[in-house]
Design an enzyme around this catalytic site. Sequence first.
Site, PDB file in Angstrom:
ATOM      1  N   ARG B  44       0.838  -1.187   0.000  1.00  0.00           N
ATOM      2  CA  ARG B  44       0.000   0.000   0.000  1.00  0.00           C
ATOM      3  C   ARG B  44       0.873   1.236   0.000  1.00  0.00           C
ATOM      4  NH1 ARG B  44       1.663   1.665   4.109  1.00  0.00           N
ATOM      5  NH2 ARG B  44       0.659   3.656   3.804  1.00  0.00           N
ATOM      6  N   GLY B  45       0.233   2.424   0.019  1.00  0.00           N
ATOM      7  CA  GLY B  45       0.962   3.676  -0.102  1.00  0.00           C
ATOM      8  C   GLY B  45       0.834   4.118  -1.546  1.00  0.00           C
ATOM      9  N   ALA B  46       0.278   5.319  -1.742  1.00  0.00           N
ATOM     10  CA  ALA B  46      -0.044   5.764  -3.104  1.00  0.00           C
ATOM     11  C   ALA B  46       1.147   5.612  -4.062  1.00  0.00           C
ATOM     12  CB  ALA B  46      -0.577   7.195  -3.064  1.00  0.00           C
ATOM     13  N   ARG B  86      -7.666  -0.385  -6.761  1.00  0.00           N
ATOM     14  CA  ARG B  86      -8.012   0.652  -5.781  1.00  0.00           C
ATOM     15  C   ARG B  86      -8.373   1.932  -6.524  1.00  0.00           C
ATOM     16  NH1 ARG B  86      -4.791   1.276  -0.453  1.00  0.00           N
ATOM     17  NH2 ARG B  86      -6.886   1.947   0.142  1.00  0.00           N
ATOM     18  N   GLN B 193      -2.594   1.828  10.145  1.00  0.00           N
ATOM     19  CA  GLN B 193      -1.319   2.036   9.457  1.00  0.00           C
ATOM     20  C   GLN B 193      -0.372   2.891  10.289  1.00  0.00           C
ATOM     21  OE1 GLN B 193      -4.332   2.484   8.091  1.00  0.00           O
ATOM     22  NE2 GLN B 193      -4.435   1.739   5.995  1.00  0.00           N
ATOM     23  N   ASP B 234      -3.424  10.923  -1.359  1.00  0.00           N
ATOM     24  CA  ASP B 234      -3.685   9.896  -2.364  1.00  0.00           C
ATOM     25  C   ASP B 234      -4.085  10.506  -3.703  1.00  0.00           C
ATOM     26  OD1 ASP B 234      -4.019   8.463   0.341  1.00  0.00           O
ATOM     27  OD2 ASP B 234      -3.803   6.860  -1.132  1.00  0.00           O
ATOM     28  N   ASN B 244      -7.039  11.951   1.204  1.00  0.00           N
ATOM     29  CA  ASN B 244      -6.038  11.200   1.961  1.00  0.00           C
ATOM     30  C   ASN B 244      -6.788  10.314   2.951  1.00  0.00           C
ATOM     31  OD1 ASN B 244      -3.263  10.570   2.559  1.00  0.00           O
ATOM     32  ND2 ASN B 244      -3.488  11.722   4.458  1.00  0.00           N
ATOM     33  N   LYS B 245      -6.053   9.469   3.630  1.00  0.00           N
ATOM     34  CA  LYS B 245      -6.600   8.498   4.585  1.00  0.00           C
ATOM     35  C   LYS B 245      -7.686   9.119   5.462  1.00  0.00           C
ATOM     36  CE  LYS B 245      -5.708   5.072   4.781  1.00  0.00           C
ATOM     37  NZ  LYS B 245      -6.549   4.224   3.886  1.00  0.00           N
TER      38      LYS B 245
END
Lengths: 346, 346
Positions: B44-46, B86, B193, B234, B244-245
């Site tokens: 994960r992680g853009a 995603r 996370q 993101d 974002n998250k």
Amino acid sequence: MGSIRFKNNRLFYLDQTKLPLQELWRECKSLGDGYKAIKNLRIRGAPLIGVFAAYNVFIASKKFSSQKEKFLRQLKEAIDYLKTSRPTAVNLFWALQRLVLVVKKNQKESIFKIKSEILKEAKDIHAEDIDLCRKMAGYGVKLIKKGDRILTHCNTGFLATSGDGTALAVIYKAHRLHKNIRIYADETRPLLQGSRLTAWELDKRKIPSTVICDNMAASLMQERQIDKIFLGADRIAANGDTANKIGTYSLAVLAHYHKIPFYVVAPFSTFDLKLKSGKFIPIEKRCADEVRKVLGKVYITPRHMQVKNPAFDITPSKLITAIVSDKGVIYPPFRKNIKRVINRKP
Amino acid sequence: MGSIRFKNNRLFYLDQTKLPLQELWRECKSLGDGYKAIKNLRIRGAPLIGVFAAYNVFIASKKFSSQKEKFLRQLKEAIDYLKTSRPTAVNLFWALQRLVLVVKKNQKESIFKIKSEILKEAKDIHAEDIDLCRKMAGYGVKLIKKGDRILTHCNTGFLATSGDGTALAVIYKAHRLHKNIRIYADETRPLLQGSRLTAWELDKRKIPSTVICDNMAASLMQERQIDKIFLGADRIAANGDTANKIGTYSLAVLAHYHKIPFYVVAPFSTFDLKLKSGKFIPIEKRCADEVRKVLGKVYITPRHMQVKNPAFDITPSKLITAIVSDKGVIYPPFRKNIKRVINRKP
């Protein structure tokens, strides 16, 4: 309903740490049992721990000396010990202080008489708590409109009081009056009183409800999905500053930004008028593993990670729309109106 | 460091769902492997999912037809399939789009040549990502003063990129420059996370740091314990609105109220200048059990409880102090300055 039962001179309680997956009743047989039950949050909720502690003094007293002087000393020590179980919720001190006065008033009487007066007082506190919930619900429900979507935090229902609750009592009454409400319940990390306890209560009462993670509340407000916020309190200072479960202050700021009414619901016993403002309210710091692990089971951080774990935060009264008490709804200016309403004769 | 490795034409990745307690490396052997790894957040992680997806196309292509027309069709289908893994992070689409162009440019060439050009492009994306991290760190570190206490959210470090990270790269650089910083990491429910990944990274790098529950951030701000907020993104629209998250918007409102600078750190590939504002960014809704259970193990709600689980939120650009990109720091007015800075020639 309710999560304590006093029957045949014995005290039973529902272990809230096991909910929602297990409904486990335990008996409180001693002072130490009761202290640990409060400390470990098996029994919790500001009003309820007051009621429970009062009964616990009676239970403890069964084992005390039959020599009067020693009996009175043991009684005092027991009361002082229970006061140290949790520092923030003031209802605990308020209930125990009532017992101190009862003991003082009856100190010339027999041990048997003192014990029975303690039990009578505990039962009075219990009965009054149920009545306070009913009164708060009656005043609070007038603030709810048909179709309101209400956000709440932590647990403030029949698991947190002897009656229907504080903030949740208002919600239950609105539901009974067919106001067609929907509840959003913050999960309330670290101990998840929202997702475990409030969700369990709302499910039992069949009220349309949705659990969210604490960090989702702002996004719901941004999307205009929250009409009002109702939550409880652990201690309210003379100026209206309110100590409540960690995360309450966050919701208050978010509600202010989104112009959403923010209501605190609490009985008169939660007010601590000796304290001028919130900065004098002690905040309980709890153990690191409550944050490092979930439900004492799964590690969610490196094992030795440094964490913070304040159990409460302080919401300044300027962020509070109104406080719903058993004596009526209190609006700003709080310093003046709290004194006026709370000291109102029944 | 880093959580993907490409070696002898094989792709390996660190399964992030097992951290912090287990460091498990897996091999991605097929298109399906890679798709699931992204979908289930093992990787994960853009920025990182862009790099990973590019390599994954190469890995997948090993098994494609030796008949040219069919090969090209399989390639297109693979790329289209990965795009559906995603929806919010734009870096995934950006990286895959680079492969589309490479394939188009080489469509007259041999299958062997096309495969090697895909691999070359994947390696270029990988190398560039490392370089972008370095550049963001260089610009961002100038915003940090000695002794700053910095709050961050989710994970934006060497687990989220091929290099040192976005927001965390800035923090790592400040630490290397002996700026004597302290980091507060939001645990970032539901998938944690922050407490699992960021805490693990900070621990590895021996940076003074503290994990907090998401609902504690406001209280720390109130106590003036947070000087700055740094976090990732993101997708960023042309006007600076940032996806974002989940929980990012909450922090932005809280920072605004407490007058705390709020910095977003993201490479040019996170900007989606086709989108005029945040309202056009699709928000991924993830499955209910991520909220109902913790780490897929412990139920924290009644089993059938209704929940919400948006993976991201949108922070309007008016709440953002500045965006740190690999081309420089972008200040308001964002609509004008994003275009100017992002289109700047290297």
